[in-house]
Scaffold this motif. Structure first.
Motif, PDB file in Angstrom:
ATOM      1  N   GLU A  29       1.995  -7.652  10.085  1.00  0.00           N
ATOM      2  CA  GLU A  29       2.578  -8.930   9.484  1.00  0.00           C
ATOM      3  C   GLU A  29       3.850  -8.195   8.770  1.00  0.00           C
ATOM      4  OE1 GLU A  29      -0.301 -10.554   6.955  1.00  0.00           O
ATOM      5  OE2 GLU A  29      -1.917 -11.132   8.766  1.00  0.00           O
ATOM      6  N   LEU A  30       4.023  -7.191   8.702  1.00  0.00           N
ATOM      7  CA  LEU A  30       5.188  -6.686   8.131  1.00  0.00           C
ATOM      8  C   LEU A  30       6.266  -6.075   9.006  1.00  0.00           C
ATOM      9  CD1 LEU A  30       3.726  -4.886   4.853  1.00  0.00           C
ATOM     10  CD2 LEU A  30       4.809  -7.032   4.902  1.00  0.00           C
ATOM     11  N   LYS A  31       7.376  -5.720   8.625  1.00  0.00           N
ATOM     12  CA  LYS A  31       8.554  -4.848   9.352  1.00  0.00           C
ATOM     13  C   LYS A  31       8.320  -3.763   8.915  1.00  0.00           C
ATOM     14  CE  LYS A  31      11.820  -8.825  10.081  1.00  0.00           C
ATOM     15  NZ  LYS A  31      12.877  -9.419   9.419  1.00  0.00           N
TER      16      LYS A  31
ATOM     17  N   ALA B 285       0.252  -0.692  -2.158  1.00  0.00           N
ATOM     18  CA  ALA B 285       0.240  -1.958  -1.611  1.00  0.00           C
ATOM     19  C   ALA B 285      -1.261  -1.728  -0.649  1.00  0.00           C
ATOM     20  CB  ALA B 285       1.472  -2.134  -0.841  1.00  0.00           C
ATOM     21  N   ASP B 286      -1.926  -2.872  -0.408  1.00  0.00           N
ATOM     22  CA  ASP B 286      -2.876  -3.131   0.473  1.00  0.00           C
ATOM     23  C   ASP B 286      -2.251  -4.025   1.658  1.00  0.00           C
ATOM     24  OD1 ASP B 286      -5.253  -1.325   0.829  1.00  0.00           O
ATOM     25  OD2 ASP B 286      -5.498  -2.033  -1.249  1.00  0.00           O
TER      26      ASP B 286
ATOM     27  N   HIS C 275       3.328   9.202   9.863  1.00  0.00           N
ATOM     28  CA  HIS C 275       4.532   8.683   9.449  1.00  0.00           C
ATOM     29  C   HIS C 275       5.300   7.857  10.241  1.00  0.00           C
ATOM     30  CE1 HIS C 275       4.905  12.793   6.961  1.00  0.00           C
ATOM     31  NE2 HIS C 275       4.607  11.693   5.978  1.00  0.00           N
ATOM     32  N   LYS C 276       4.834   7.526  11.580  1.00  0.00           N
ATOM     33  CA  LYS C 276       5.393   6.798  12.523  1.00  0.00           C
ATOM     34  C   LYS C 276       4.983   5.271  12.220  1.00  0.00           C
ATOM     35  CE  LYS C 276       5.633  10.367  15.830  1.00  0.00           C
ATOM     36  NZ  LYS C 276       5.388  10.720  17.205  1.00  0.00           N
ATOM     37  N   LEU C 277       5.671   4.620  11.613  1.00  0.00           N
ATOM     38  CA  LEU C 277       5.477   2.937  11.250  1.00  0.00           C
ATOM     39  C   LEU C 277       5.251   2.473  12.319  1.00  0.00           C
ATOM     40  CD1 LEU C 277       7.895   3.071   8.385  1.00  0.00           C
ATOM     41  CD2 LEU C 277       5.647   3.740   8.291  1.00  0.00           C
ATOM     42  N   GLN C 278       6.016   2.450  13.582  1.00  0.00           N
ATOM     43  CA  GLN C 278       5.874   1.719  14.701  1.00  0.00           C
ATOM     44  C   GLN C 278       4.337   1.669  15.244  1.00  0.00           C
ATOM     45  OE1 GLN C 278       7.575  -0.704  15.661  1.00  0.00           O
ATOM     46  NE2 GLN C 278       9.764  -0.083  15.038  1.00  0.00           N
ATOM     47  N   GLU C 279       3.762   2.905  15.292  1.00  0.00           N
ATOM     48  CA  GLU C 279       2.429   3.081  15.807  1.00  0.00           C
ATOM     49  C   GLU C 279       1.595   2.341  14.615  1.00  0.00           C
ATOM     50  OE1 GLU C 279       2.986   7.919  17.155  1.00  0.00           O
ATOM     51  OE2 GLU C 279       1.679   7.272  15.516  1.00  0.00           O
ATOM     52  N   VAL C 280       1.732   2.730  13.457  1.00  0.00           N
ATOM     53  CA  VAL C 280       0.765   1.877  12.336  1.00  0.00           C
ATOM     54  C   VAL C 280       0.717   0.466  12.918  1.00  0.00           C
ATOM     55  CG1 VAL C 280       0.527   1.534   9.971  1.00  0.00           C
ATOM     56  CG2 VAL C 280       0.957   3.916  10.989  1.00  0.00           C
TER      57      VAL C 280
ATOM     58  N   CYS D 229      -2.888  -0.463  13.676  1.00  0.00           N
ATOM     59  CA  CYS D 229      -3.958  -0.572  12.604  1.00  0.00           C
ATOM     60  C   CYS D 229      -4.196  -1.921  12.049  1.00  0.00           C
ATOM     61  CB  CYS D 229      -3.468   0.262  11.506  1.00  0.00           C
ATOM     62  SG  CYS D 229      -3.186   2.039  12.052  1.00  0.00           S
ATOM     63  N   ASP D 230      -5.299  -2.225  11.661  1.00  0.00           N
ATOM     64  CA  ASP D 230      -5.690  -3.658  11.045  1.00  0.00           C
ATOM     65  C   ASP D 230      -5.171  -3.711   9.588  1.00  0.00           C
ATOM     66  OD1 ASP D 230      -7.236  -3.784  13.271  1.00  0.00           O
ATOM     67  OD2 ASP D 230      -8.869  -2.839  12.492  1.00  0.00           O
ATOM     68  N   HIS D 231      -5.550  -2.592   8.924  1.00  0.00           N
ATOM     69  CA  HIS D 231      -4.981  -2.580   7.498  1.00  0.00           C
ATOM     70  C   HIS D 231      -4.246  -1.484   6.994  1.00  0.00           C
ATOM     71  CE1 HIS D 231      -8.179  -5.535   6.507  1.00  0.00           C
ATOM     72  NE2 HIS D 231      -7.337  -5.780   5.536  1.00  0.00           N
TER      73      HIS D 231
END
Lengths: 361, 515
Positions: free
Chosen positions: B224-226, B218-219, B196-201, B205-207
């Motif tokens: 590349e996203l905020k 979404a994939d 759930h932690k978007l910063q970590e992701v 993560c590559d994808h």
């Protein structure tokens, strides 16, 4: 592959349907079993099903047998809801009868009716004392009440034999292991002339009604419905951790003891070595038949009483042997409990085995 | 370099009664890829992962493993293929030791000494320290998760699935875990990372595959996203921004001094020298799981009694030796970390659970007599006011999703309008929508003048919500400091036992506050 998936909410329709299905399955099983035994199956079944209600005497027999079962099961169910497993009600029942007899003898076997409540209270105290042993062992040493309460049944039986063979043996009994008979005034009054229906059954109904109200309408019942498996939630609610153990064992022991005293001052009228009939064990089944619900337990106790009387009849009329009659009685309980399972779970035919039935998210 | 996928799912569909948990989901991962799976609670992440791990069978769809169509019939079959999963909820035998639990998960029996050696090797390699002889029941949630991770790594998986692995780790430990995962990825292990932690992701993560309502929405490449864009994709709408509310401070509502409490399992006792909360103030207690959070909660709530009555004052009433309901009578409310089994009884309906912490409420009960209809009305109003989604208040607590049950139990405490609230892990394992809502409600309660103590392992949450922070380490609670004086780095150091003063804010990274 079949697996069981819990239902999030039980439906009333299903519960009713399950009871009907259980009866039908039992009948089918009975037809097959009696046919295999060379008995005329439909005839035997019709005797089994109709004779318990065929006469005032049979109905009274049914009620008198259901009474102690219901009373004991009501107490046990309170503990079972909370995951306190008192399976030693038979022992508490016997101690109730012994304490009841002790009260009779201590009062000098008076022929006064006011002594009857004293006998009943003494019985309840006896059952509570016997049940307090597993409660103390559980709270002090975390010893399983399941084991200790069961083992105390066998101790209680020996205490009974000691009392009827020696301590309280009636010198005029021609050597039979029994005490003196209770004075007529000490026996619970018969409610319906010509039958055995006695005032003890009113006690049973009152206890059932009181427990039904306590369980669902009071904070006491609220505490008792909280399983012992959630000790943290108990503390969160502000309840002491050991209180549930003590309450459920004292309550179930007290009601079993009360049942023992009622039997003493009604059906038996004296203490003898035949007093341990297994009511305390059968009551465990009654508690579950009634889904641990006080009203359900009254119905469950009547059903089991019915099978007792029906079983007696087919032994007499068709010479069905004891074992076959017991198997048939037991099959009814088996099917009721099996169908009950299906009201809590649904069957899921999976194409292959899986471990979990619900999404965990 | 486009590589052939290691695992390729096409059109996976799985139905549960009344729910389409996975709706024609496509998912593919190549060797060495770190692939995030994102979505709110109930979006279908766990169902999809259970299908991969052989715990559930799909109703429709095709699974290809290294190009070959396969049917994963059981967790053992998944393990034999090389799929390892670390679950969010632990599957450990509490009565057995760490080493025994790990031995049980291995396909073949391994002699004790050899196992300890392998265990130590893996533990050292990945920075996951474990004492093999400790019994599991005495471990904290964080330590239990370490066992799960280590025992999966021992099987040398080609595909490793991690379900919210960092929720109980310190930032330092998370960083170590990320290093581990990157090393595993370099050696060709594919990793599915649920968080759930978007910063970590975004960092790791590559994808990312984002699920909503059982469908892939979404994939993307998360870097590349905020974070806001990802959250929007997950939630389908922009999450409400947490507003900072100016709060005037009032009189002291909670004062702890010289509190000592023995902790079970040989852990160091809980010790709190000084802690005071004023009206309108939110104070946070940070710390890694198992450092005394539960003991602190229990001491404050009265579920365990303190060494002396004056150790805890609510207002000016000493309550250290008084039970939970005596404390509630002073207008204090409590909420423990564990939802099912502590804050709520699993097999009770929501109606019955509404009474659990309200047994002294004379609206609901008088002399032991429960007013059922008022209780039902209370349960209904809690649900309505706090957006609890359920099929009726006669539903069992165990049938609710984590987020909805948490909203219910938080709502139950908030609706008492407490003057002081002690809450342990307010948003643990809760989806972002529910977490935002709960945080907003807590801030509103503080704005109305309540004092709130938040015990949490989620630093972003503490930094966002709190005015002051203290750190709990090995049972000892540090002095509080204003939140501006802490940095992620100094917090991390304090949480791992270094003196807070050693970490000067000068060389530290700027404070990162989520959202």
């Amino acid at each position: 592959m079949i697996r069981l998936v819990p239902r999030t909410r039980p439906s009333l329709w299903l519960q009713a349907g399950a009871s009907v299905a259980a009866v039908l399955l039992t009948l089918l099983f009975g037809v097959i079993m009696f046919a295999l035994l060379g008995q005329p199956p439909f005839e035997v079944l019709s005797v089994f099903l109709t004779s318990p209600l065929s006469s005032a005497f049979d109905i009274s027999d049914l009620l008198v047998k259901a009474g102690p079962l219901i009373l004991i099961a009501l107490g046990l169910a309170v503990g079972y809801r909370a995951n306190i497993w008192n399976i030693g009600a038979e022992g508490q029942f016997l101690l109730g009868s012994i304490f009841g007899m002790g009260a009779v003898l201590a009062l000098g076997n008076p022929s006064t009716a006011w002594a009857v409540p004293v006998i009943l209270v003494a019985g309840a105290i006896g059952g509570m004392l016997w049940a307090s042993i597993p409660a103390a062992l559980r709270t002090a040493f975390n010893a399983s009440e399941l084991l200790t309460s069961l083992m105390l049944v066998y101790v209680a039986q020996q205490v009974l034999y000691l009392m009827v063979n020696q301590v309280w043996k009636n010198p005029l009994s021609f050597g039979w292991p029994e005490t003196v008979e209770l004075e007529d005034a000490l026996q619970l009054p018969v409610m319906v002339d010509g039958t055995d229906i006695h005032a003890g059954l009113i006690v049973v109904l009152v206890v059932a009604a009181v427990l039904a109200i306590l369980t669902f309408r009071t904070t006491f019942g609220y505490r008792m419905r909280m399983a012992e498996l959630t000790p943290k939630a108990l503390r969160f609610a502000g309840f002491g951790e050991n209180a549930t153990i003590w309450i459920s064992l004292l309550l179930s022991g007290g009601l079993a003891g009360l049942a023992g005293a009622i039997e003493l001052s009604s059906t038996f009228g004296k203490l003898n070595d035949q007093f341990s009939l297994g009511y305390g064990f059968t009551a465990i089944i009654v508690a579950f038949l009634g889904r641990l619900n006080p009203i359900g337990i009254v119905l469950g106790g009547l059903l089991v009483g019915f099978t007792f009387v029906g079983g007696d009849w087919i032994r007499v009329t068709h010479g069905v042997n004891d074992a076959a009659a017991d198997v048939f009685q037991a099959s009814l309980l088996f099917f009721v409990l099996a169908c009950d399972l299906l009201t809590k779970y649904r069957l899921h035919w999976a194409r292959r085995p899986t471990r979990q039935g619900m999404p965990a998210e | 370099m486009p590589e052939a996928p290691l695992l390729d799912l096409k059109g996976i569909t799985r139905r549960f009664p009344g729910v389409l948990a996975n709706d024609h989901v496509d998912f593919s991962i190549t060797p060495g890829e770190i692939h995030a799976l994102l979505g709110e609670n109930g979006a279908g992440k766990s169902t999809l992962m259970k299908i991969i791990a052989g715990l559930l069978a799909p109703d429709e769809g095709e699974i290809r493993w290294q190009g070959q169509p396969v049917t994963i019939r059981s967790p053992i079959a998944a393990r034999d293929l090389g799929i390892g999963m670390v679950h969010q909820h632990f599957a450990l035998f509490e009565g057995l030791s760490v080493a025994e639990n790990i031995a049980l998960s291995l396909p073949k029996a391994v002699p004790g000494a050899a196992l300890t050696k392998r265990l130590n090797a893996v533990a050292e390699q990945y920075g996951l320290e474990l004492d093999p002889d400790t019994h599991v029941f005495s471990l904290s949630a964080g330590e239990k998760q370490r066992i799960e991770i280590v025992r999966t790594l021992l099987q040398d998986p080609k595909l490793l699935i991690l379900d919210e692995p960092t929720s109980v780790l310190t930032p330092g430990e998370s960083r170590q875990l990320f290093d581990t995962l990157r090393r595993l990825s370099d050696s060709g292990t594919a990793i599915v990372f649920i968080s759930h932690k978007l910063q970590e992701v975004r960092e790791l993560c590559d994808h990312a595959t984002i699920l909503r309502g059982g469908k892939v929405v979404a994939d993307c490449r998360p870097s590349e996203l905020k974070a806001e864009q990802i959250a929007e994709l997950m939630l389908g709408e922009r999450p409400p921004a947490g507003e900072r509310i100016e709060r005037p401070l009032g009189e002291t509502r909670l004062q702890v001094s010289g509190l000592k409490l023995i902790r079970p399992g040989g852990a160091k006792p809980l010790e709190v020298e000084e802690l005071a909360l004023r009206s309108g103030e939110i104070v946070g207690v940070a710390g890694v799981a198992g450092n005394g959070q539960e003991a602190l909660y229990r001491a404050l709530s009265g579920e365990d009694l303190a060494n002396r009555s004056e150790a805890i004052l609510f207002g000016d009433v000493p309550v250290g030796r008084r039970g939970p309901n005596a404390r509630r009578g002073l207008g204090v409310a409590f909420l423990p970390e564990e939802r099912l089994g502590h804050a709520a009884v699993p097999n009770f309906t929501l109606t019955d659970n509404a009474l659990l912490s309200n047994l002294i409420d004379r609206q609901l009960q008088r002399r032991g007599w429960i007013f059922r209809w008022r209780l039902a009305r209370r349960a209904q109003s809690i649900s309505d006011d706090h957006d609890v989604r359920h099929s009726g208040i006669d539903q069992l607590a165990s049938g609710l999703s984590g987020g909805n049950l948490q909203k219910f139990v938080v709502g139950r405490e908030l609706d008492k309008r407490p003057t002081c609230l002690v809450i342990d892990q307010p948003t643990w394992g809760v989806d972002p929508g529910a977490a935002n809502r709960i945080r907003g409600e807590l801030q509103r309660l503080a704005a109305e003048g309540a004092a709130i103590l938040i015990i949490s392992q989620d630093l972003d949450e503490l930094l966002e919500m709190c005015d002051r922070l203290a750190v709990l380490h090995e049972g000892h609670l540090s002095a509080t400091r204003p939140v501006e004086d802490w940095t992620i780095r100094s917090l991390g150091l304090a949480m791992t036992g270094a003196e807070p003063s050693e970490a000067q804010p000068t060389d530290a990274a700027p404070l990162q506050v989520a959202q």
